[in-house]
Structure formats: C-alpha cells, structure tokens
Design a protein around this motif. Sequence first.
Motif, PDB file in Angstrom:
ATOM      1  N   GLU A   1      42.954  48.519 138.317  1.00  0.00           N
ATOM      2  CA  GLU A   1      42.682  48.235 136.903  1.00  0.00           C
ATOM      3  C   GLU A   1      43.143  46.808 136.592  1.00  0.00           C
ATOM      4  O   GLU A   1      44.235  46.590 136.075  1.00  0.00           O
ATOM      5  N   PRO A   2      42.314  45.808 136.918  1.00  0.00           N
ATOM      6  CA  PRO A   2      42.706  44.418 136.674  1.00  0.00           C
ATOM      7  C   PRO A   2      42.729  44.078 135.198  1.00  0.00           C
ATOM      8  O   PRO A   2      41.929  44.606 134.413  1.00  0.00           O
ATOM      9  N   ILE A   3      43.658  43.199 134.816  1.00  0.00           N
ATOM     10  CA  ILE A   3      43.635  42.732 133.440  1.00  0.00           C
ATOM     11  C   ILE A   3      42.560  41.652 133.318  1.00  0.00           C
ATOM     12  O   ILE A   3      42.353  40.836 134.220  1.00  0.00           O
ATOM     13  N   THR A   4      41.854  41.682 132.203  1.00  0.00           N
ATOM     14  CA  THR A   4      40.792  40.705 131.950  1.00  0.00           C
ATOM     15  C   THR A   4      41.177  39.730 130.849  1.00  0.00           C
ATOM     16  O   THR A   4      40.478  38.741 130.630  1.00  0.00           O
ATOM     17  N   GLY A   5      42.278  40.023 130.140  1.00  0.00           N
ATOM     18  CA  GLY A   5      42.730  39.098 129.110  1.00  0.00           C
ATOM     19  C   GLY A   5      43.950  39.629 128.389  1.00  0.00           C
ATOM     20  O   GLY A   5      44.324  40.800 128.539  1.00  0.00           O
ATOM     21  N   TRP A   6      44.600  38.755 127.635  1.00  0.00           N
ATOM     22  CA  TRP A   6      45.722  39.160 126.798  1.00  0.00           C
ATOM     23  C   TRP A   6      45.747  38.260 125.573  1.00  0.00           C
ATOM     24  O   TRP A   6      45.208  37.154 125.577  1.00  0.00           O
ATOM     25  N   GLU A   7      46.352  38.768 124.500  1.00  0.00           N
ATOM     26  CA  GLU A   7      46.479  37.983 123.273  1.00  0.00           C
ATOM     27  C   GLU A   7      47.727  38.429 122.532  1.00  0.00           C
ATOM     28  O   GLU A   7      48.123  39.602 122.609  1.00  0.00           O
ATOM     29  N   PRO A   8      48.364  37.512 121.805  1.00  0.00           N
ATOM     30  CA  PRO A   8      49.534  37.898 121.008  1.00  0.00           C
ATOM     31  C   PRO A   8      49.111  38.758 119.823  1.00  0.00           C
ATOM     32  O   PRO A   8      47.997  38.635 119.314  1.00  0.00           O
ATOM     33  N   THR A   9      50.008  39.624 119.402  1.00  0.00           N
ATOM     34  CA  THR A   9      49.755  40.445 118.224  1.00  0.00           C
ATOM     35  C   THR A   9      50.591  39.928 117.056  1.00  0.00           C
ATOM     36  O   THR A   9      51.546  39.168 117.234  1.00  0.00           O
ATOM     37  N   ALA A  10      50.215  40.355 115.863  1.00  0.00           N
ATOM     38  CA  ALA A  10      50.874  39.855 114.652  1.00  0.00           C
ATOM     39  C   ALA A  10      52.362  40.174 114.636  1.00  0.00           C
ATOM     40  O   ALA A  10      53.159  39.439 114.056  1.00  0.00           O
TER      41      ALA A  10
ATOM     42  N   GLY B   1      54.456  40.009 117.047  1.00  0.00           N
ATOM     43  CA  GLY B   1      55.229  39.321 118.072  1.00  0.00           C
ATOM     44  C   GLY B   1      55.130  39.953 119.435  1.00  0.00           C
ATOM     45  O   GLY B   1      55.848  39.550 120.362  1.00  0.00           O
ATOM     46  N   GLY B   2      54.246  40.916 119.581  1.00  0.00           N
ATOM     47  CA  GLY B   2      54.030  41.549 120.873  1.00  0.00           C
ATOM     48  C   GLY B   2      52.797  40.997 121.552  1.00  0.00           C
ATOM     49  O   GLY B   2      52.403  39.845 121.340  1.00  0.00           O
TER      50      GLY B   2
ATOM     51  N   GLY C   1      55.638  45.168 123.684  1.00  0.00           N
ATOM     52  CA  GLY C   1      56.474  44.130 123.103  1.00  0.00           C
ATOM     53  C   GLY C   1      56.527  42.895 123.970  1.00  0.00           C
ATOM     54  O   GLY C   1      56.643  41.771 123.475  1.00  0.00           O
ATOM     55  N   ARG C   2      56.433  43.088 125.305  1.00  0.00           N
ATOM     56  CA  ARG C   2      56.510  41.982 126.242  1.00  0.00           C
ATOM     57  C   ARG C   2      55.488  42.179 127.359  1.00  0.00           C
ATOM     58  O   ARG C   2      55.118  43.301 127.702  1.00  0.00           O
ATOM     59  N   LEU C   3      55.066  41.070 127.943  1.00  0.00           N
ATOM     60  CA  LEU C   3      54.150  41.078 129.078  1.00  0.00           C
ATOM     61  C   LEU C   3      54.737  40.224 130.190  1.00  0.00           C
ATOM     62  O   LEU C   3      55.160  39.090 129.950  1.00  0.00           O
TER      63      LEU C   3
ATOM     64  N   PRO D   1      56.896  33.441 123.591  1.00  0.00           N
ATOM     65  CA  PRO D   1      58.122  33.914 124.239  1.00  0.00           C
ATOM     66  C   PRO D   1      58.048  35.363 124.695  1.00  0.00           C
ATOM     67  O   PRO D   1      58.905  35.804 125.472  1.00  0.00           O
ATOM     68  N   GLN D   2      57.037  36.091 124.233  1.00  0.00           N
ATOM     69  CA  GLN D   2      56.876  37.489 124.652  1.00  0.00           C
ATOM     70  C   GLN D   2      56.154  37.614 125.998  1.00  0.00           C
ATOM     71  O   GLN D   2      55.983  38.721 126.503  1.00  0.00           O
TER      72      GLN D   2
END
Length: 376
Positions: A170-179, A181-182, A195-197, A331-332
Amino acid sequence: MPSYDVIVAGVGAMGSAAYWQLARRGQRVLGLERFDIPHAMGSSHGINRIIRLAYFEHPSYVPLLRRAYQLWRETEQLFGEQLLYVTGGLDIGAADGRVVTGSLAACAQHDLDHELIDAKELMRRFPGYRLAPDHVGNYQPDAGFVMSERAIVAQATMAMAAGAEIRAREPITGWEPTAGGGVRVTTSKGHYEAGRLILSTGAWIADHVPALANLAVPERQVLGWFQPRQPEHFKLGAFPVSVVQTAATTCYQFPVFGVPGFKIGLYNHLKQRGHADALSREPDAEDEAVLRAVVREVFPGADGATLALRACMFTNTPDEHFIIDTLPGHPQVVVASPCSGHGFKFASVVGEILADLATKGTTRHDLALFRLGRLA
C-alpha cells in the motif's frame, strides 16, 4: 477516516525500527509499505549488514553506534533470535588513505580498543587477504554484522504484537498538513490521518519530498557471493568483516554465513544513478566482472564459482551523511532518509530518534551532522 498518533511510511530498516519504538511507547501507529515485509526492492536485503565502531566516515557517529549496539542486543533478546554477530573488523588501505586515517581518528577520539597491523602480519593472521606491502589494517574487535532482513522482521513483528497496525503493498501517493497541525496521508487504497508522519521511504524519499530531488540520489549496488577455493580462510571465526581501500576502489566483505559463499560489495559499484524505479534489479555480467576483479586481486582464495548476485539501492546525499530532521514549515513530518549506503547498522538507534522526534519534537542524540539545513 482512520486516525493514528503516528504514520510510518516505509517499513524497511529505519521505518520498522521507528514503528517498534513507537508501539512499545503505547502510540497508535500505522505502518505503510509499498512492497512486502521484508522485501528485496530497497536497501536492506542480502542476509546481513556490517556494524563497526571504528567509523572512518566521521567520529561523530560513534556515540550513536554505541547506542545502536545496545538496542540491537535488546531487540534480539526480546525477539528471541540472534541478530548481532561479532566477528572483529578490519579497516585496510594505505596508511594515509581515508579508510585507515578515519578509522584511527574515531578510535583515538572515543578511546576504542584497536590494533594497527602491517600487511605481512595481517595476512599471517587472516590468510584470506592478499594486500599491497604498504597497506595496513586497523583491527577493532567489536565489529561484526546484523542480520538485516531478520531485524526488520523482528521489529515489525514485535510492533504488531504491541498493538500497532501495518499495511504492506500500500504505497503512499501523497500527504498534506491538516488544519489541526497533523497530517493526512493518501495511499493507493485510502486516506489516513495522524498527528505525525515519519517518511522513511528510502530510495523513493524524493517522491514524497520534492525538495530532496537533487539531495537524495538513488544508486544501484550489486552484492556478490563467491565460492571460496580455500573455505577455511573465509569461515565465521576465521575471517572478520572488513573494508578495504585499494588503489582503484573501496570494497566491503563478510565471512561466509547464512547462505553459501564469500560476500563482497563495492562502494559506488558502477556509479549507476537515477530514479529507483528505473534502476535494474537484475544483476548482469558487468556486475559480476567488476566484483570478481576485486576478489581476484585481494581475496584470491575466494575466486571460485559465482553463487549469487543481488542488486540493492543506496540513496546518497552530496556529503554522504544521513538526513534525519523535521521538514521546514512542517514540524509534524519527520524525514529519515537517505543514508548513503552505510545506514543499516544505525537503524535501531535511528528508530529511537524518530520516535523521540515524533512524540517529543526533540531527542537527546546529537543530530547536527544530519540536519537538512547543512545541504541548503
């Protein structure tokens, strides 16, 4: 949408160690891996990897290595399977070469037990070597190897037993910050929040952090296993792990263990670099020839039939030191790669560092050598 304390993307050497360290601290952890666990597409297969204290690359690594040894021993005790084997180790080359001078500097700065041996005496003690008369070897008795694939299995297995979740293929295809702070992570199969990656995706790290495109460069490596003509010289107990700097190249080698054959690899092999998906995993005649040339020169007693060839990936920074840091502005998100081909031995302590950064934002370990800012 499933939510976790920490998502670990990439469950190889560094990722599985972080996954285990977080799970044992009671964190809700999700591990995501694009391949199997373990697998042969990255940097950590091929039975074993060298571990050594006389670290010629930089004396600053030695405190981390001391902690790595402690954690590998703890891991094998908890898992119930030996992972760390001590064979003694040699750093060999010209007396003024990088390998020998760097090894001696690490020993001097950190008061490591060691012995400088001339070529004639070294070949008497360890007849598997054939060295130039002006070469010397720095012998450090604590060196050895870690069972690389089994270490990943151990860390992943114990993390799952502690309640962590893992998803392979299950490869990750993307990530984005959430409002809040996660972070929200998208994969080939869904979306997850945490909360963290921790990004520990090895040779694919630049796919997830584009700013690393020219700072984390995958390089194809090939390891070879050759049948010794004088097997008594290359068996466990008679032959140490070693790094040898010749006039033409630098190679690293192991005693026969785990599978048939004397194992050898070359730093920077054929200097084939590019995207990890574009680099061939199939060894060929050129790979075999360049390895055999070094075997014939330095280890003639191992110049028998080829028993195995396996390709893997190094991912190199310009200065060949690691990247372990949080992302500027995010920073997360913690980045734990690349490791420039010499990182596996540190995986146990890097896992501890990553768990620290993901839970506390700081660590007691000195990361000055590994900060992203040095490469700006």
